[in-house]
Design a protein around this motif. Structure first.
Motif, PDB file in Angstrom:
ATOM      1  N   PRO A  87      11.386 -10.257 -46.829  1.00 40.90           N
ATOM      2  CA  PRO A  87      12.076  -9.345 -45.912  1.00 40.90           C
ATOM      3  C   PRO A  87      12.386  -8.017 -46.601  1.00 40.90           C
ATOM      4  O   PRO A  87      12.462  -7.937 -47.829  1.00 40.90           O
ATOM      5  CB  PRO A  87      13.362 -10.097 -45.583  1.00 40.90           C
ATOM      6  N   VAL A  88      12.559  -7.002 -45.799  1.00 44.21           N
ATOM      7  CA  VAL A  88      12.949  -5.695 -46.315  1.00 44.21           C
ATOM      8  C   VAL A  88      14.436  -5.767 -46.681  1.00 44.21           C
ATOM      9  O   VAL A  88      15.239  -6.278 -45.889  1.00 44.21           O
ATOM     10  CB  VAL A  88      12.708  -4.604 -45.245  1.00 44.21           C
ATOM     11  N   PRO A  89      14.803  -5.294 -47.859  1.00 47.69           N
ATOM     12  CA  PRO A  89      16.230  -5.315 -48.233  1.00 47.69           C
ATOM     13  C   PRO A  89      17.060  -4.531 -47.223  1.00 47.69           C
ATOM     14  O   PRO A  89      16.624  -3.497 -46.718  1.00 47.69           O
ATOM     15  CB  PRO A  89      16.261  -4.632 -49.601  1.00 47.69           C
ATOM     16  N   THR A  90      18.250  -5.044 -46.943  1.00 52.41           N
ATOM     17  CA  THR A  90      19.127  -4.359 -45.993  1.00 52.41           C
ATOM     18  C   THR A  90      20.109  -3.436 -46.681  1.00 52.41           C
ATOM     19  O   THR A  90      20.726  -2.615 -46.028  1.00 52.41           O
ATOM     20  CB  THR A  90      19.908  -5.375 -45.134  1.00 52.41           C
ATOM     21  N   LEU A  91      20.259  -3.573 -47.978  1.00 50.29           N
ATOM     22  CA  LEU A  91      21.193  -2.741 -48.725  1.00 50.29           C
ATOM     23  C   LEU A  91      20.497  -2.067 -49.901  1.00 50.29           C
ATOM     24  O   LEU A  91      19.540  -2.605 -50.455  1.00 50.29           O
ATOM     25  CB  LEU A  91      22.329  -3.587 -49.308  1.00 50.29           C
ATOM     26  N   HIS A  92      21.000  -0.918 -50.276  1.00 50.18           N
ATOM     27  CA  HIS A  92      20.581  -0.290 -51.527  1.00 50.18           C
ATOM     28  C   HIS A  92      20.986  -1.249 -52.646  1.00 50.18           C
ATOM     29  O   HIS A  92      22.024  -1.921 -52.558  1.00 50.18           O
ATOM     30  CB  HIS A  92      21.306   1.059 -51.671  1.00 50.18           C
TER      31      HIS A  92
END
Length: 145
Positions: free
Chosen positions: A95-100
């Motif tokens: 999945p694409v990270p949701t946070l920096h």
């Protein structure tokens, strides 16, 4: 299902599992994943290094503990089934990270499971709040800063 496919990609498996765990904020690394799944950390490490393929029982534990995972996707990533054989068009991706990454670390440090003491967490939260208060609503530094 249940048949081993030696061409499985243990790195893709790790990125998928840890990525979903981070996004769901249930675990951030192998050790915390071991705690939430009940799977020995050493065994998870062997999965993630490609030394051992996870079995259906431990895949079910991961699926039950890590929101966002799909049992079918786990089976494919663990090399237990071919994507096309179970109705997937392609091998699933992480999945694409949701946070920096820095925000993710701060989130963990401020959580109840942090290794920081409550006074340290309070101090960190106050410091970050102070820095952020110097910026107006549209993200530019305010003139009074």
């Amino acid at each position: 299902m249940g048949t081993e496919h030696p061409e499985w990609d243990s790195v893709a498996f790790r990125e998928y599992v840890i990525g979903h765990a981070r996004n769901a904020r249930v675990a951030t690394d192998q050790a915390s994943l071991a705690k939430v799944t009940g799977i020995d950390s050493g065994l998870l490490g062997r999965y993630f290094r490609g030394e051992t393929q996870p079995g259906d029982k431990n895949l079910a534990k991961i699926h039950g503990a890590v929101p966002g995972t799909s049992m079918r996707e786990l089976l494919v990533l663990a090399g237990r089934a071919r994507a096309d054989a179970i109705g997937l068009r392609a091998v699933p991706a992480a999945p694409v990270p949701t946070l920096h990454p820095v925000a993710e670390r701060v989130d963990h440090l401020l959580s109840d499971s942090s290794h920081l003491t409550p006074p340290e967490r309070t101090l960190l939260a106050e410091l970050i709040s102070h820095v952020l208060s110097r910026y107006d609503q549209d993200g530019r530094r305010s003139a009074t800063a």
